[in-house]
Design a protein around this motif. Sequence first.
Motif, short mmCIF file in Angstrom:
data_model
loop_
_atom_site.label_atom_id
_atom_site.label_comp_id
_atom_site.label_asym_id
_atom_site.label_seq_id
_atom_site.Cartn_x
_atom_site.Cartn_y
_atom_site.Cartn_z
N GLN A 634 0.83 -1.21 0.00
CA GLN A 634 0.00 0.00 0.00
C GLN A 634 0.86 1.26 0.00
OE1 GLN A 634 -2.86 0.17 3.16
NE2 GLN A 634 -3.58 2.22 2.63
N SER A 635 1.89 1.28 0.84
CA SER A 635 2.73 2.48 0.93
C SER A 635 3.49 2.72 -0.37
CB SER A 635 3.70 2.38 2.11
OG SER A 635 4.59 1.26 1.93
N ILE A 636 3.97 1.65 -0.98
CA ILE A 636 4.67 1.78 -2.27
C ILE A 636 3.72 2.27 -3.34
CG2 ILE A 636 5.78 0.47 -4.13
CD1 ILE A 636 7.11 -1.25 -1.98
N ASP A 637 2.50 1.73 -3.35
CA ASP A 637 1.50 2.10 -4.34
C ASP A 637 1.17 3.59 -4.21
OD1 ASP A 637 -0.39 0.84 -6.37
OD2 ASP A 637 -1.78 2.00 -5.12
N GLU A 638 0.96 4.04 -2.99
CA GLU A 638 0.63 5.45 -2.75
C GLU A 638 1.79 6.36 -3.10
OE1 GLU A 638 -0.48 5.53 1.32
OE2 GLU A 638 -2.47 4.66 0.98
N LEU A 639 3.00 5.93 -2.79
CA LEU A 639 4.19 6.74 -3.06
C LEU A 639 4.37 6.96 -4.56
CD1 LEU A 639 6.82 8.13 -2.04
CD2 LEU A 639 7.94 5.90 -2.32
N ILE A 640 4.27 5.89 -5.34
CA ILE A 640 4.49 6.00 -6.80
C ILE A 640 3.41 6.87 -7.42
CG2 ILE A 640 4.73 4.72 -8.96
CD1 ILE A 640 6.99 4.35 -6.88
N ASP A 641 2.15 6.68 -6.98
CA ASP A 641 1.07 7.51 -7.53
C ASP A 641 1.32 8.99 -7.23
OD1 ASP A 641 -0.29 5.38 -8.56
OD2 ASP A 641 -1.60 5.10 -6.83
N LYS A 642 1.76 9.27 -6.02
CA LYS A 642 2.01 10.66 -5.62
C LYS A 642 3.13 11.29 -6.45
CE LYS A 642 3.37 13.44 -1.61
NZ LYS A 642 3.78 13.42 -0.18
N ILE A 643 4.21 10.52 -6.66
CA ILE A 643 5.36 11.04 -7.43
C ILE A 643 4.96 11.35 -8.87
CG2 ILE A 643 7.59 10.41 -8.43
CD1 ILE A 643 8.15 8.90 -5.81
N VAL A 644 4.31 10.38 -9.51
CA VAL A 644 3.96 10.54 -10.93
C VAL A 644 2.92 11.66 -11.10
CG1 VAL A 644 2.95 9.41 -12.94
CG2 VAL A 644 4.56 8.17 -11.49
N GLU A 645 1.94 11.73 -10.21
CA GLU A 645 0.94 12.79 -10.31
C GLU A 645 1.59 14.16 -10.13
OE1 GLU A 645 -2.19 12.57 -11.30
OE2 GLU A 645 -1.72 10.45 -11.63
N GLY A 646 2.57 14.23 -9.25
CA GLY A 646 3.29 15.49 -9.06
C GLY A 646 4.05 15.89 -10.31
N GLN A 647 4.68 14.95 -10.96
CA GLN A 647 5.42 15.24 -12.20
C GLN A 647 4.46 15.65 -13.32
OE1 GLN A 647 7.50 11.51 -12.56
NE2 GLN A 647 9.35 12.27 -11.53
N LYS A 648 3.33 14.98 -13.40
CA LYS A 648 2.33 15.35 -14.41
C LYS A 648 1.78 16.74 -14.12
CE LYS A 648 -0.75 12.09 -15.15
NZ LYS A 648 -1.61 10.91 -14.86
N GLY A 649 1.54 17.02 -12.81
CA GLY A 649 1.02 18.34 -12.44
C GLY A 649 2.00 19.46 -12.76
N ASN A 650 3.29 19.18 -12.74
CA ASN A 650 4.32 20.16 -13.08
C ASN A 650 4.65 20.20 -14.57
OD1 ASN A 650 4.72 21.14 -10.45
ND2 ASN A 650 6.09 19.42 -9.96
N ASN A 651 3.82 19.49 -15.38
CA ASN A 651 3.98 19.49 -16.86
C ASN A 651 5.35 18.98 -17.31
OD1 ASN A 651 1.37 20.64 -17.29
ND2 ASN A 651 2.21 22.68 -16.86
N GLN A 652 5.84 17.96 -16.65
CA GLN A 652 7.16 17.42 -17.00
C GLN A 652 7.12 16.49 -18.22
OE1 GLN A 652 10.14 18.35 -15.19
NE2 GLN A 652 8.58 19.86 -14.62
N PHE A 653 5.93 16.04 -18.63
CA PHE A 653 5.83 15.05 -19.70
C PHE A 653 5.21 15.59 -20.99
CE2 PHE A 653 5.14 12.19 -15.82
CZ PHE A 653 6.50 11.94 -15.69
N ILE A 654 4.97 16.88 -21.06
CA ILE A 654 4.23 17.42 -22.22
C ILE A 654 5.02 17.34 -23.53
CG2 ILE A 654 2.79 18.95 -20.82
CD1 ILE A 654 4.68 21.25 -21.51
N ASN A 655 6.33 17.21 -23.45
CA ASN A 655 7.15 17.14 -24.67
C ASN A 655 7.67 15.74 -24.97
OD1 ASN A 655 6.87 19.89 -25.03
ND2 ASN A 655 8.81 20.40 -24.03
N SER A 656 7.26 14.77 -24.17
CA SER A 656 7.91 13.46 -24.25
C SER A 656 7.17 12.43 -25.10
CB SER A 656 8.11 12.89 -22.84
OG SER A 656 6.86 12.80 -22.17
N ASN A 657 6.06 12.81 -25.71
CA ASN A 657 5.34 11.90 -26.60
C ASN A 657 4.97 10.59 -25.91
OD1 ASN A 657 4.19 11.12 -29.05
ND2 ASN A 657 6.05 10.06 -29.72
N ILE A 658 4.59 10.70 -24.64
CA ILE A 658 4.21 9.52 -23.89
C ILE A 658 2.73 9.66 -23.50
CG2 ILE A 658 4.84 10.42 -21.59
CD1 ILE A 658 5.98 7.59 -21.00
#
Length: 686
Positions: A634-658
Motif C-alpha cells: 500500500q505504501s509503495i503504491d501510494e508513493l508512486i502515484d504521488k510522485i507521478v501525479e506530481g510530475q504530471k502536475g508540473n507538466n514534466q511530460f508534455i514534450n515526451s510523446n508519452i
Amino acid sequence: MKKLISYLYRNNSIVYKVLLFLSTAFAIVYFFPKGGKFRYDFSQGKPWQYDNLYAPFDFAIEKSEKEVSDEITQITSSSKQYFLFDNTKVDEIKSEFTQKLESLKVSDSLSSQDIRKLKKSGNQLINNIYRYGFIDDVSKNKLNKNSIVVLRKGEVIEEISYQKLVQSKDILTKINDKFVDYEKSYGKDYIFEVLSEIIQPNVSFDAKFTQKELDEILNDISYTKGMVSKDALIIQKGDIVEGENLNVLNSFKEASKSLIWTKSNYNWLVLGYTLLVSLALLMLLLFLDRYRKEIYLDNSKVTFIFSNVLLMIFAQTLMVKYNPDFLYVIPLSILPIVLKAFFDARLGLFTHVLTVLLLGFIVPNSFEFIYLHIIAGIVTILSVTELYKRASLFISIAQITLIYMVTYFAFSIIKEGNISNIKWEYFGLFAVNGLLSFLAVFFIYFYEKIFGLVSDVTLLELSNTNSKLLRELNEKAPGTFQHSMQVANLAEAAANEIGANSMLVRTGALYHDIGKMKNPKFFTENQITGVNPHNDLAPRDSAKIILDHVIDGIEIAKKNNIPDRIIDFIRTHHGTSLVYYFYKKEKDKNPNMEVEEKKFRYQGPIPFSKETAILMICDAAEAASKSLQNPSAQSIDELIDKIVEGQKGNNQFINSNITFREIEKIKKVIKGKLMNIYHLRIEYPE
C-alpha cells in the motif's frame, strides 16, 4: 542588405535545409541516366490493359534476343573453315626422300632396279598423301568427315570435303598398303622407316582468317525482320502480351526512345526528373517535420539521412549505367538497417520506400525491382533487431536474402510460365547482395564517429559497468552507483513494457547521476557515516550543490566523449522540478522574506522522449522508496502515484510523446519491481 543578412542569420537552420535539399536533388538528377520513360507499362504473359495501340510512326520490328542468338549460332556452325596448304613442305619431303634412296647402296638384298622401284612407289605415295594435304588430328577444329573446308594454296582457294585430307592416324596404314605386296623384306622395312620419319603434316587450320570471314558475315546480320507502318494496329486491348505481340511492343518501345528522347527535349526530361526527385525529398522532410521533430531540428541528422539516400542512389545508378545485369548486387537493405540502428523502424522504412521509388524510374523491370526491394525492406525492418548480438544480424540478412530469392522465383514463374527460363545466376547475385549487407556494421561504426550518433552496439559498450567512467563512479560514489543500477533495472523493465528503447534507457540510467562524483558526500546515498555536511550549510548553498550535479554530470560526460544521446538523460532526469526539501527549509528559516524559487529549481529541459520520461519516473520512484520506514504494497503504491501525479502536475511530460496509458503501465512495472525488492523473507526459527 543588413535586413537580409539578419534574416538569414536568424533562420540559418531553414536556409541550411533548403541548400541541402537543392544540392541533394541536383546530385540525384545528375547521377540519373538521362533516358525517357516509356508511356506504357506491360509484362510478358499479361493482358494489354490500355486501348487499342496504333503506330504513331513507321518503325522496324527487331528480332528477339533468342532469334538473333539462334541465327548467330547457325552461322557460326555452318561457317567455312579455312586451312593453309604448305607447298614448300611437300617439295622438301620429296627431296629428302630422294636423297635417302640415292644413298642406299646396291647389295645382295636390293638391286638398282629394286631401288628405282622403291623410289617410284615412294614418290607415288607422297603425291597421293599430299594431293589434298596431310592434316594433324588436333587441327580438325571439330569437323566431321562430310564438312566442307577451304584450302588456301597461296592465292588459290579450293573447297574440298574434309574427309579427303589425310590424317596422322591413316599414314601408317597407307604406307603399309602401298608396300604390302613388295617381296623383299629389307627394302620394305627400310622404305617404311624412311617414309614414317619424313612425312609431316602440311595443312594447318587458319584460325585468324576463319575468324575474320566469320566476323564479316556476323557484321552483316540484320537485327530487324520487317516494318510496322504508321497508323497500323500494334495490339488490341485485352490481347495477351506474348510471342509476336511482345516482340513488336519491345520494338516500338526502343524506337520511341530513339525518336522521342532527343537533345531537343532533353531539358524537359531533366525538369521532369527534378520535379519527381524534389517531391520525394520534400515528402521526407515533411515526414521528419511532422513525426520526428527532434530529428528535423538537428541539421546534422537531416544531413546524415539525405547523405545515405544519395549514397544508395549513386551506387545503384552506377550499376544501371555500367552493367544492369548486376542490378541486384547493390545491398539497398543497408539503408533501413542503418536508419533503424540510429533512429527507429518507421523512419527507416519510410526512407527506404522513397529511395526505391526514385530508383524505379531508371531501372529495367521497374515494378519487379520496386516490389522486390520494398518487400526486402519490410523484412529488414521486422527482422533486424539487437545488432549488438552477433547472430542477430547474420540471421536477419539470411532471411532478407531468402525473401529476395523467393520473390524473384515467383516473378519468374509468373512471367515465363515455367522454371526452364529462370536466370539462376540471379540467385548468386542475391547471395552476394546478402554478403555485402554485412557492410552495414562498418557503416554504423563510421557514422558514429562522423555524425556523433549512437547505435545499440555502442550502447552495449557504454553499459558495461567495467567501463572507465562507471568504474570511477563506483569508486568515488558507491551509493550513487548502486542507485543508478537499481534505476537502470527499473527503467529497462518499464521500457520493455511500453515498447521503448530499453538498451538506450538502461545506458542513460547508468550515467544520469555521474555529476555526483564531484561532491559525493553531499548526497544521502553516499553518507555511510551518518554525518550530513548539509547541516553546516545554508539551504540556498545546499540547493546549489544538488542542482549543480546535473551541470557537473554534463561536463564529465563531454570530457569522457559520452554521446549526446546519453547526455540528454543527464540533462532531463530532473526536468524543471523543484528541490523542495531545501526550498521549504529556506522558507521556514526566513518566513518574512520572499524566497526566489528559481534558485531552487533545475534548469531543465524537461524530458522530450519516452525514454527520458521513463528515467525521470524511475529515478524519482527509486530514490523516494528509500525513505519508506516500513515498505508495504500500500505504501509503495501510494508513493508512486504521488510522485507521478506530481510530475504530471508540473507538466514534466508534455514534450515526451508519452501517453497516459503508457505512464500507467510504467507505474505498474515500478510498483511490482519495488515490492519485490522490499519483500521481506519469512523469519526462520533459531
